[in-house]
Design a protein around this motif. Structure first.
Motif, PDB file in Angstrom:
ATOM      1  N   VAL A   1       0.777  -1.110   0.254  1.00  0.00           N
ATOM      2  CA  VAL A   1      -0.001  -0.044  -0.025  1.00  0.00           C
ATOM      3  C   VAL A   1       0.947   1.067  -0.003  1.00  0.00           C
ATOM      4  O   VAL A   1       1.849   1.192   0.797  1.00  0.00           O
ATOM      5  CB  VAL A   1      -1.117   0.018   1.155  1.00  0.00           C
ATOM      6  CG1 VAL A   1      -1.808   1.290   1.242  1.00  0.00           C
ATOM      7  CG2 VAL A   1      -1.955  -1.110   1.310  1.00  0.00           C
ATOM      8  N   TYR A   2       0.577   2.211  -0.903  1.00  0.00           N
ATOM      9  CA  TYR A   2       1.369   3.499  -0.909  1.00  0.00           C
ATOM     10  C   TYR A   2       0.153   4.476  -0.906  1.00  0.00           C
ATOM     11  O   TYR A   2       0.815   5.675  -0.708  1.00  0.00           O
ATOM     12  CB  TYR A   2       2.066   3.813  -2.233  1.00  0.00           C
ATOM     13  CG  TYR A   2       1.444   3.317  -3.352  1.00  0.00           C
ATOM     14  CD1 TYR A   2       0.605   4.427  -4.024  1.00  0.00           C
ATOM     15  CD2 TYR A   2       1.611   2.283  -4.325  1.00  0.00           C
ATOM     16  CE1 TYR A   2       0.003   4.546  -5.073  1.00  0.00           C
ATOM     17  CE2 TYR A   2       0.985   2.656  -5.524  1.00  0.00           C
ATOM     18  CZ  TYR A   2       0.186   3.613  -6.044  1.00  0.00           C
ATOM     19  OH  TYR A   2      -0.421   3.546  -7.328  1.00  0.00           O
ATOM     20  N   GLY A   3      -0.963   4.394  -0.771  1.00  0.00           N
ATOM     21  CA  GLY A   3      -1.744   5.458  -0.487  1.00  0.00           C
ATOM     22  C   GLY A   3      -3.211   5.007  -0.115  1.00  0.00           C
ATOM     23  O   GLY A   3      -3.601   3.830  -0.416  1.00  0.00           O
ATOM     24  N   ILE A   4      -4.000   6.052   0.666  1.00  0.00           N
ATOM     25  CA  ILE A   4      -5.368   5.548   1.149  1.00  0.00           C
ATOM     26  C   ILE A   4      -6.179   6.548   0.904  1.00  0.00           C
ATOM     27  O   ILE A   4      -5.942   7.646   1.265  1.00  0.00           O
ATOM     28  CB  ILE A   4      -5.029   4.904   2.524  1.00  0.00           C
ATOM     29  CG1 ILE A   4      -4.222   4.072   3.227  1.00  0.00           C
ATOM     30  CG2 ILE A   4      -6.581   4.559   3.248  1.00  0.00           C
ATOM     31  CD1 ILE A   4      -3.911   3.656   4.311  1.00  0.00           C
ATOM     32  N   GLN A   5      -7.430   6.243   0.676  1.00  0.00           N
ATOM     33  CA  GLN A   5      -8.392   7.410   0.399  1.00  0.00           C
ATOM     34  C   GLN A   5      -9.771   6.795   1.006  1.00  0.00           C
ATOM     35  O   GLN A   5     -10.086   5.682   0.715  1.00  0.00           O
ATOM     36  CB  GLN A   5      -8.498   7.741  -1.054  1.00  0.00           C
ATOM     37  CG  GLN A   5      -9.442   8.937  -1.229  1.00  0.00           C
ATOM     38  CD  GLN A   5      -9.810   9.264  -2.511  1.00  0.00           C
ATOM     39  OE1 GLN A   5      -8.749   8.832  -3.527  1.00  0.00           O
ATOM     40  NE2 GLN A   5     -10.452  10.450  -3.078  1.00  0.00           N
ATOM     41  N   GLN A   6     -10.398   7.651   1.600  1.00  0.00           N
ATOM     42  CA  GLN A   6     -11.750   7.022   2.276  1.00  0.00           C
ATOM     43  C   GLN A   6     -12.777   7.957   1.417  1.00  0.00           C
ATOM     44  O   GLN A   6     -12.667   9.202   1.480  1.00  0.00           O
ATOM     45  CB  GLN A   6     -11.906   7.396   3.639  1.00  0.00           C
ATOM     46  CG  GLN A   6     -13.127   6.635   4.193  1.00  0.00           C
ATOM     47  CD  GLN A   6     -13.014   6.300   5.786  1.00  0.00           C
ATOM     48  OE1 GLN A   6     -11.907   6.820   6.457  1.00  0.00           O
ATOM     49  NE2 GLN A   6     -14.192   5.753   6.262  1.00  0.00           N
TER      50      GLN A   6
END
Length: 362
Positions: free
Chosen positions: A15-20
């Motif tokens: 994982v290199y990015g998280i968005q909700q």
């Protein structure tokens, strides 16, 4: 929670990015292993080990996931698990109908004369509470544990029926896959154990009640007492009478239901437990048991000249259960721990202690 999911994902997805966005969570990254679920020609789902592990991890947090392969990168999308739209009014209506049918039949066990006084049906309320507690606790056990494992499960459906006890029991519906053997075992074993515990409590309460005076024109049924029930009668002072109190009878019914559900075949609770314990080898037992029960029933009827109809009936029913096979958990590789294996053996032993060769005779 997102951090916990990242820790579960990291062995299989970098994982290199998280968005909700709303209730969904988007994890941007690169798969370290194949993450797929493919339906083969037979209709069964072939899944990779990474998919198995990720489904379990997300389900335990109340999410399902999907993976998108796009030119700019891969996206693992987690969205809340949702049950198919259900008409819960049906659960309520069936529960009310079952309350009425069990109350009517229970009043007869208390010696009510409904022809001369229909309001005597209210005398069956103690039996109704007892039998619905026994049957409801069984399904509640399945429901609670299934939810704990992230499985999509319906509320219990009680089944009203004009039988001796006024019902055919209760069932719940599972939607979607089973995460792993641990979940399959826990769901399978929870209903019988909780239901049997409540049955023992109900039996004790019933045996402590004053005896019921039966009228000479009332119908009678002769019960075979299982070892567990007999053990309770030895530690609880029981009045000298041949008639069993209706509340104690509800406990007896709970023991019978537990024992029959623990038959290790098909998709009965016992079939789930054995499948989780020994894997695909359980299919041999599942296929053999219908013939064993049919043979046992025939031997009792034609050789011993006693009532073995229950085993004929269950042999025929299990023929259908065995033919339908058993759903495979997503993760079918990791075996059960020793604690669960021991609990499974104990559960089957309790099932044997809850039944007799001839449960009842009219």
């Amino acid at each position: 929670m997102i951090q916990e999911l990242v820790e579960k994902i990291s062995p299989y997805f970098s994982v290199y990015g998280i968005q909700q966005q709303g209730s969904s969570i988007y994890f941007y990254g690169t798969p370290k292993e194949n993450i797929s679920a493919i339906e083969d020609i037979s209709g069964s789902i072939e899944v990779s080990r990474a998919y198995q592990k990720l489904w379990t991890a997300f389900a335990e947090k109340g999410y399902q996931f999907a993976i998108k392969y796009e030119p700019e990168g891969h996206i693992l999308i987690a969205s809340p698990l949702k049950l198919p739209a259900e008409r819960r009014w049906i659960n309520v209506v069936l529960a009310i109908a079952t309350f009425i049918t069990t109350m009517v039949m229970g009043s007869l066990l208390f010696g009510a004369d409904l022809r001369s006084n229909p309001y005597d049906a209210l005398r069956g309320i103690p039996f109704t509470i007892a039998i619905m507690a026994v049957l409801g606790s069984h399904e509640a056990g399945h429901y609670i544990v299934a939810k704990k494992h992230g499985m999509r499960t319906s509320l219990p459906y009680f089944i009203p029926f004009p039988s001796l006890i006024g019902t055919m029991g209760a069932v719940i519906r599972h939607h979607g896959p089973i995460p792993d053997r641990k979940a399959l075992f826990d769901v399978g074993v929870s209903g019988p154990l909780i239901g049997l515990f409540v049955s023992v409590i109900v039996t004790i309460i019933g045996l402590l009640q004053p005896p019921i005076t039966q009228t000479s024109d009332g119908f009678q049924i002769y019960l075979g007492l299982p070892p567990l029930f007999e053990f309770i009668t030895r530690i609880i002072p029981v009045a000298e009478t041949s008639a069993i109190h209706p509340i104690a009878f509800a406990g007896w019914v709970g023991m019978l239901v537990t024992a029959l559900n623990l038959i290790p075949a098909g998709q009965l609770d016992g079939g789930h437990v054995l499948r989780a314990m020994v894997g695909n080898r359980s299919s041999y037992v599942s296929l053999a048991l219908p013939f064993v029960l049919l043979s046992l029933g025939a031997y009792m009827i034609f050789i011993l000249n006693i009532n073995g109809s229950i085993w004929i009936f269950w042999g025929l029913i299990l023929s259908l259960f065995a033919a339908s096979g058993h759903p495979r958990p997503l993760n079918d590789e990791d075996p059960l721990d020793r604690g669960r294996m021991a609990l499974g053996i104990i559960t089957f032993a309790l099932g044997l202690l809850s039944i007799t060769p001839v449960p009842f005779q009219v």
